[in-house]
Scaffold this motif. Structure first.
Motif, short mmCIF file in Angstrom:
data_model
loop_
_atom_site.label_atom_id
_atom_site.label_comp_id
_atom_site.label_asym_id
_atom_site.label_seq_id
_atom_site.Cartn_x
_atom_site.Cartn_y
_atom_site.Cartn_z
N SER A 119 -2.81 1.89 -4.06
CA SER A 119 -4.04 2.00 -4.85
C SER A 119 -4.81 3.25 -4.44
O SER A 119 -4.29 4.36 -4.52
CB SER A 119 -4.87 0.72 -4.71
N SER A 143 1.04 2.26 -7.05
CA SER A 143 -0.05 1.95 -7.98
C SER A 143 -1.26 2.86 -7.78
O SER A 143 -2.39 2.39 -7.65
CB SER A 143 -0.46 0.47 -7.85
N ALA A 145 -3.50 6.67 -8.75
CA ALA A 145 -3.89 7.60 -9.82
C ALA A 145 -3.99 8.98 -9.18
O ALA A 145 -4.80 9.17 -8.26
CB ALA A 145 -5.22 7.19 -10.45
N ALA A 201 4.77 1.78 -9.95
CA ALA A 201 3.65 1.19 -10.68
C ALA A 201 4.20 0.13 -11.62
O ALA A 201 5.37 0.17 -12.02
CB ALA A 201 2.88 2.26 -11.47
N SER A 231 -2.76 3.22 -13.57
CA SER A 231 -1.85 3.70 -12.52
C SER A 231 -0.49 4.04 -13.10
O SER A 231 0.13 5.04 -12.71
CB SER A 231 -1.71 2.63 -11.43
N HIS A 260 -2.78 -4.92 -11.06
CA HIS A 260 -3.20 -4.14 -9.89
C HIS A 260 -3.73 -5.08 -8.82
O HIS A 260 -4.93 -5.36 -8.74
CB HIS A 260 -4.28 -3.15 -10.32
#
Length: 318
Positions: A119, A143, A145, A201, A231, A260
């Protein structure tokens, strides 16, 4: 430990490789909560017996909620001083070599480094490896960004900081500043050349596993769906960007369902670590039959210790 860089006490959990080898060190970077104990010790990573058998020292810093594991431009009134990139690349490695005033013996290290994050920690792990290729040889993101300048990435970073009432302008200044641009791995992933890179992801779709774990908790399901869908899209974008980077040993894992949350993250710990290790120098025998050092707790195939504050006796990391 008391960190000059961070201007505070930082708890760092150390999970040692099985006795008898000098092994690579791999950082584990937690998600937005990042409190003590770490997500790694809470049965999420080290709870897997197969991971305990891997010849790797896992280093899990804690106490970085909503920080993006970053160097902030300004101390935040709520989140305080955050200089995590400097801490992780300069201060902590020296400590792990020298030990902490005789309290904790450093892990037996072969000199190579990797980093794995989930994350918030996934975005930070890829950035850390991308901007410090002289230190890291393998990296994994679960997962995450990975852009900070497109709309999705900007909102992800801003909301991550806001989740603990921090102000993202204290982190990297106004949107579009040089600091925001510098943290965009999708825009320039060239530092990952030659590395082992693992990305995973899920689609965000709710499956039977999610219903089994969270039942009818609509808030968890909706939030988890939105975050993981973002993600997934960002991971696809980074995969595309890496196509132009030479010699990247890329392994992708896309899950058809999953939101998530930790039930998704946990499934990626072992394959992520195994792929990272393919890019690192393997452990080598050192002739010792014990890991030694205070502040350890025995575990299957290894032991755990904690680099506590100066003057402490150390504590178990799980």
């Amino acid at each position: 430990m008391t960190s000059k860089t961070m201007q505070r006490t930082v708890r760092v959990e150390v999970y040692r490789a099985p006795a008898g080898v000098d092994a690579p060190n791999v950082y584990f970077l937690d998600g937005v909560g990042s409190e003590s104990p770490s997500g790694w010790s809470g049965g999420m990573g080290w709870g897997d017996p197969a991971l305990r058998e891997r010849e790797v020292n896992v280093i899990a810093p804690t106490g970085a909620p909503s920080s993006m594991w970053s160097d902030w431009l300004t101390d935040d009134p709520v989140l305080g001083p955050n200089n995590w990139e400097t801490f992780l690349t300069e201060e902590l490695p020296e400590l792990l070599v020298n030990g902490l005033s005789g309290i904790v013996e450093p892990p037996a290290h072969n000199g190579d480094w990797g980093v794995l994050g989930v994350s918030m920690g996934a975005a930070s792990a890829l950035h850390l490896a991308n901007t410090n290729p002289q230190m890291f040889s393998g990296v994994g993101g679960v997962s995450g960004a990975y852009s900070t300048t497109d709309e999705l990435g900007y909102q992800y970073s801003r909301l991550t900081v806001a989740a603990r009432n921090g102000d993202a302008t204290n982190m990297w200044g106004p949107r579009g500043s040089a600091a925001w641009q510098a943290h965009d791995t999708v825009a320039d992933p060239s530092g990952l050349e030659g590395m082992a890179v693992y990305l995973s992801a899920a689609t965000g779709r709710v499956g039977s596993a999610e219903l089994g774990n969270f039942g009818s908790n609509e808030l968890v399901l909706i939030d988890g769906h939105i975050l993981e869908k973002g993600s997934y899209e960002s991971t696809r974008n980074l995969e595309s960007a890496l196509a132009s980077v030479p010699d990247v040993r890329l392994r992708m894992s896309y899950m058809p369902t999953g939101i998530h949350n930790w039930p998704v993250f946990v499934t990626q710990m072992l394959p992520g670590m195994d792929h990272i290790l393919t890019g690192l120098e393997p452990a080598v025998p050192n002739g010792r039959t014990t890991t030694g050092g205070a502040g350890e707790a025995p575990g299957a195939g290894g032991s755990a210790g904690s680099l506590g504050s100066a003057g402490s006796s150390g504590s178990a990391g799980s």
